[in-house]
Design a protein around this motif. Structure first.
Motif, PDB file in Angstrom:
ATOM      1  N   LYS A 412       0.595  -1.305   0.083  1.00  0.00           N
ATOM      2  CA  LYS A 412       0.124   0.204   0.278  1.00  0.00           C
ATOM      3  C   LYS A 412       0.696   1.185  -0.094  1.00  0.00           C
ATOM      4  N   LEU A 413       2.294   0.991   0.878  1.00  0.00           N
ATOM      5  CA  LEU A 413       2.852   1.914   0.449  1.00  0.00           C
ATOM      6  C   LEU A 413       3.298   2.677  -0.241  1.00  0.00           C
ATOM      7  N   LYS A 414       3.831   1.353  -0.928  1.00  0.00           N
ATOM      8  CA  LYS A 414       4.446   1.586  -2.284  1.00  0.00           C
ATOM      9  C   LYS A 414       3.176   1.882  -3.756  1.00  0.00           C
ATOM     10  N   THR A 415       2.616   1.862  -3.730  1.00  0.00           N
ATOM     11  CA  THR A 415       1.184   2.023  -4.521  1.00  0.00           C
ATOM     12  C   THR A 415       0.521   3.247  -4.101  1.00  0.00           C
ATOM     13  N   VAL A 416       0.859   3.984  -3.466  1.00  0.00           N
ATOM     14  CA  VAL A 416      -0.067   5.037  -3.418  1.00  0.00           C
ATOM     15  C   VAL A 416       1.039   5.712  -3.692  1.00  0.00           C
ATOM     16  N   ASN A 417       2.844   5.766  -2.853  1.00  0.00           N
ATOM     17  CA  ASN A 417       3.700   6.789  -3.355  1.00  0.00           C
ATOM     18  C   ASN A 417       4.247   6.407  -4.916  1.00  0.00           C
ATOM     19  N   ASN A 418       3.488   5.394  -5.241  1.00  0.00           N
ATOM     20  CA  ASN A 418       4.111   5.291  -6.875  1.00  0.00           C
ATOM     21  C   ASN A 418       5.942   5.315  -7.362  1.00  0.00           C
ATOM     22  N   LEU A 419       5.882   3.900  -5.680  1.00  0.00           N
ATOM     23  CA  LEU A 419       7.599   3.817  -5.874  1.00  0.00           C
ATOM     24  C   LEU A 419       8.071   2.598  -6.371  1.00  0.00           C
ATOM     25  N   LYS A 420       9.303   2.497  -7.491  1.00  0.00           N
ATOM     26  CA  LYS A 420       9.256   1.475  -8.439  1.00  0.00           C
ATOM     27  C   LYS A 420      10.248   0.077  -7.303  1.00  0.00           C
ATOM     28  N   SER A 421      10.519   0.936  -6.145  1.00  0.00           N
ATOM     29  CA  SER A 421      11.415  -0.390  -5.376  1.00  0.00           C
ATOM     30  C   SER A 421      11.333   0.091  -4.125  1.00  0.00           C
ATOM     31  N   ASN A 422      11.579  -0.724  -3.156  1.00  0.00           N
ATOM     32  CA  ASN A 422      11.606  -0.455  -1.385  1.00  0.00           C
ATOM     33  C   ASN A 422      12.943   0.653  -0.649  1.00  0.00           C
ATOM     34  N   THR A 423      13.676   1.278  -2.266  1.00  0.00           N
ATOM     35  CA  THR A 423      14.830   2.212  -1.993  1.00  0.00           C
ATOM     36  C   THR A 423      14.213   3.244  -0.983  1.00  0.00           C
ATOM     37  N   LEU A 424      14.327   3.630   0.221  1.00  0.00           N
ATOM     38  CA  LEU A 424      13.629   4.996   0.407  1.00  0.00           C
ATOM     39  C   LEU A 424      14.824   6.454   0.646  1.00  0.00           C
ATOM     40  N   PHE A 425      14.884   7.421   0.414  1.00  0.00           N
ATOM     41  CA  PHE A 425      16.092   8.405   0.563  1.00  0.00           C
ATOM     42  C   PHE A 425      15.677   9.307   2.001  1.00  0.00           C
ATOM     43  N   ILE A 426      16.613   9.772   2.844  1.00  0.00           N
ATOM     44  CA  ILE A 426      16.310  10.454   3.918  1.00  0.00           C
ATOM     45  C   ILE A 426      15.860  11.780   3.248  1.00  0.00           C
ATOM     46  N   GLY A 427      14.048  12.603   3.645  1.00  0.00           N
ATOM     47  CA  GLY A 427      14.028  14.080   3.243  1.00  0.00           C
ATOM     48  C   GLY A 427      13.308  13.340   3.225  1.00  0.00           C
ATOM     49  N   GLN A 428      12.854  12.349   1.921  1.00  0.00           N
ATOM     50  CA  GLN A 428      11.624  12.229   1.431  1.00  0.00           C
ATOM     51  C   GLN A 428      10.082  11.918   2.189  1.00  0.00           C
ATOM     52  N   GLU A 429       9.840  12.585   1.424  1.00  0.00           N
ATOM     53  CA  GLU A 429       8.259  13.017   2.201  1.00  0.00           C
ATOM     54  C   GLU A 429       6.595  11.530   1.502  1.00  0.00           C
ATOM     55  N   LEU A 430       6.380  10.554   2.056  1.00  0.00           N
ATOM     56  CA  LEU A 430       5.371   9.700   2.223  1.00  0.00           C
ATOM     57  C   LEU A 430       3.924  10.204   2.309  1.00  0.00           C
ATOM     58  N   ASP A 431       3.562  10.122   1.734  1.00  0.00           N
ATOM     59  CA  ASP A 431       1.977   9.990   2.036  1.00  0.00           C
ATOM     60  C   ASP A 431       1.465   8.721   2.620  1.00  0.00           C
ATOM     61  N   ILE A 432       1.135   8.742   3.763  1.00  0.00           N
ATOM     62  CA  ILE A 432       0.547   7.145   4.961  1.00  0.00           C
ATOM     63  C   ILE A 432      -1.168   7.313   4.206  1.00  0.00           C
ATOM     64  N   PRO A 433      -1.224   5.478   3.614  1.00  0.00           N
ATOM     65  CA  PRO A 433      -2.491   5.148   3.515  1.00  0.00           C
ATOM     66  C   PRO A 433      -3.235   4.963   4.707  1.00  0.00           C
ATOM     67  N   GLN A 434      -4.949   5.990   4.891  1.00  0.00           N
ATOM     68  CA  GLN A 434      -5.525   5.766   6.505  1.00  0.00           C
ATOM     69  C   GLN A 434      -6.178   4.604   6.091  1.00  0.00           C
ATOM     70  N   SER A 435      -5.896   3.183   6.974  1.00  0.00           N
ATOM     71  CA  SER A 435      -6.744   2.342   7.149  1.00  0.00           C
ATOM     72  C   SER A 435      -8.281   3.129   7.371  1.00  0.00           C
TER      73      SER A 435
END
Length: 435
Positions: A412-435
């Motif tokens: 869900k995190l990858k889908t909401v944020n259009n991530l192609k891999s599991n790699t994250l970068f310091i300072g990157q802002e992510l949308d958190i899906p609401q359950s």
């Protein structure tokens, strides 16, 4: 002499059927005739009765029985007519009722009709009159539920489009609407209000006014598309255009909406100058602009979910001047769930599993939008304040760690944020899906 007698016989009108359409606040009785009816009517009191005389008309062998639970009409019977060539009907009424009687010219599947609308004078529309549990009652200005008005298109006298195998659009739309109702009412912080719960017609202006009475935050109208040929297919989502429709299908649907009013018996939306004045005044206000923007935002959400379930007819929300979308104070969309005129999609739309998936796609979209954009006095607003919807990545954090922290999943995190891999970068802002 034989010729004169034959002409007199041919002059007699014939009643082919009598159909009864009960609804919560009124009852419609429709007489299907071969020719234009010549009629008159009057009311009687103590007990309350409506009497209708049809001139030069033959009797129907049997009249429909009235269900015991009927609230307005207790019995329909014949009485002594004015003369041998006429027929007299008596409506025995359960209480005070206001009659509206009018004739309709042939249209769609119908010949000439005499329509009798009986409005219950004692009926009072109450927003809380639903099947919802007491726990779902709306609180005023305190963590209230978000109210979604669900409009099942067509109904009663108006079947909507008819599929190749005889499937009525009005049946499909009500089935999907009831599935959506169940999902919304099961969600904490949301509640549904059905515009119609059974097989009866509600005119187009009344649909939005009922939503307003029920204090709806959003209005979703459910339909099944159709066209003059069986080739077109796919679902679509429509928003209000203050100009003409932006596609050939849209023009066809606008004509179909007007046709529905004629089938239902009153083309009120085309001639209701008071409504047009109300709309014109409201256009000077910012409410219409807000409603249209909200409607478009939700339409985009719905399209993103629907494309996971169904083939899409268009990639973007479509615009047309539908009456059910014209309420300036209630954001709204119209969802065409597929082309009932396409044999393959007609079979899909009749499937319980497919209906469930369509309803779920609409539900997820509405929930997602209001989690991100909740009214200030709603429970969703309180939940949004308690649980963040944004997260800035810090050193050592991973997707699996964040998924666990926020009660969601990596996918869900990858889908909401259009991530192609599991790699994250310091300072990157992510949308958190609401359950």
């Amino acid at each position: 002499m034989f010729l004169v007698v034959s002409q007199v016989a041919l002059a007699q009108n014939t009643i082919n059927s009598v159909r009864v359409w009960p609804s919560p606040d009124n009852t419609r009785v429709v007489f299907d005739l071969d020719d234009k009816p010549d009629f008159s009517y009057f009311m009687l009191k103590n007990p309350s009765r409506l009497v209708i005389d049809l001139k030069d008309t033959d009797k129907l062998k049997t009249l429909p029985s009235i269900p015991k639970e009927h609230q307005i009409v207790s019995k329909l019977r014949y009485s002594k007519p004015k003369d041998a060539k006429s027929v007299r009907f008596v409506f025995e009424l359960a209480g005070a009722a206001k009659p509206v009687v009018f004739a309709l010219l042939p249209t769609g599947p119908y010949k000439h009709r005499l329509v009798v609308d009986l409005h219950d004078k004692s009926y009072q529309s109450t927003p809380a009159a639903t099947n919802s549990t007491p726990a779902k009652k709306r609180a005023i200005n305190q963590e209230r539920d978000i109210v979604i008005a669900i409009d099942a298109g067509h109904g009663g006298e108006d079947p909507g489009s008819i599929g190749p195998s005889g499937t009525y659009e009005k049946d499909i739309t009500l089935q999907i609407a009831k599935r959506l109702e169940r999902m919304i009412d099961a969600e904490r912080g949301m509640i549904s209000r059905m515009v119609r719960r059974g097989d009866y017609f509600v005119n187009l202006n009344t649909r939005t006014s009922r939503a307003r009475e029920k204090k709806a935050d959003f209005f979703v109208s459910i339909h099944a598309d159709a066209f003059t040929s069986p080739q077109p297919s796919g679902a679509s989502v429509w928003v209000l255009s203050l100009r003409r429709a932006n596609s050939e299908i849209g023009k066809w649907l606008e004509d179909k909406e007007k046709h529905s009013e004629l089938l239902g018996g009153a083309a009120g939306v085309l001639k209701d100058t008071a409504s047009e004045k109300y709309l014109a005044q409201a256009l000077l206000d910012m409410s219409m602009d807000h409603s249209m923007k909200t409607g478009f935002s939700v339409a985009e959400e719905v399209m993103n979910e629907l494309k996971k379930v169904a083939k899409m007819h268009k990639k973007r929300p479509q615009a047309a001047s539908f009456a059910v979308l014209k309420s300036p104070d209630i954001p709204s969309i119209l969802v065409e769930t597929g082309f009932i005129s396409n044999p393959r999609e007609e079979r899909l739309l009749k499937s319980a599993n497919y209906q469930e998936r369509l309803a779920e796609a609409i539900f997820k979209s509405l929930k997602s939008y209001y989690l991100q954009n909740p009214p200030d006095d709603s429970l969703f607003a309180k939940l949004k304040a308690q649980y963040p919807t944004k997260h800035k990545v810090r050193p050592g954090e991973s997707l699996s760690m964040l998924a666990n922290r926020y009660g969601t999943s990596v996918n869900k995190l990858k889908t909401v944020n259009n991530l192609k891999s599991n790699t994250l970068f310091i300072g990157q802002e992510l949308d958190i899906p609401q359950s």
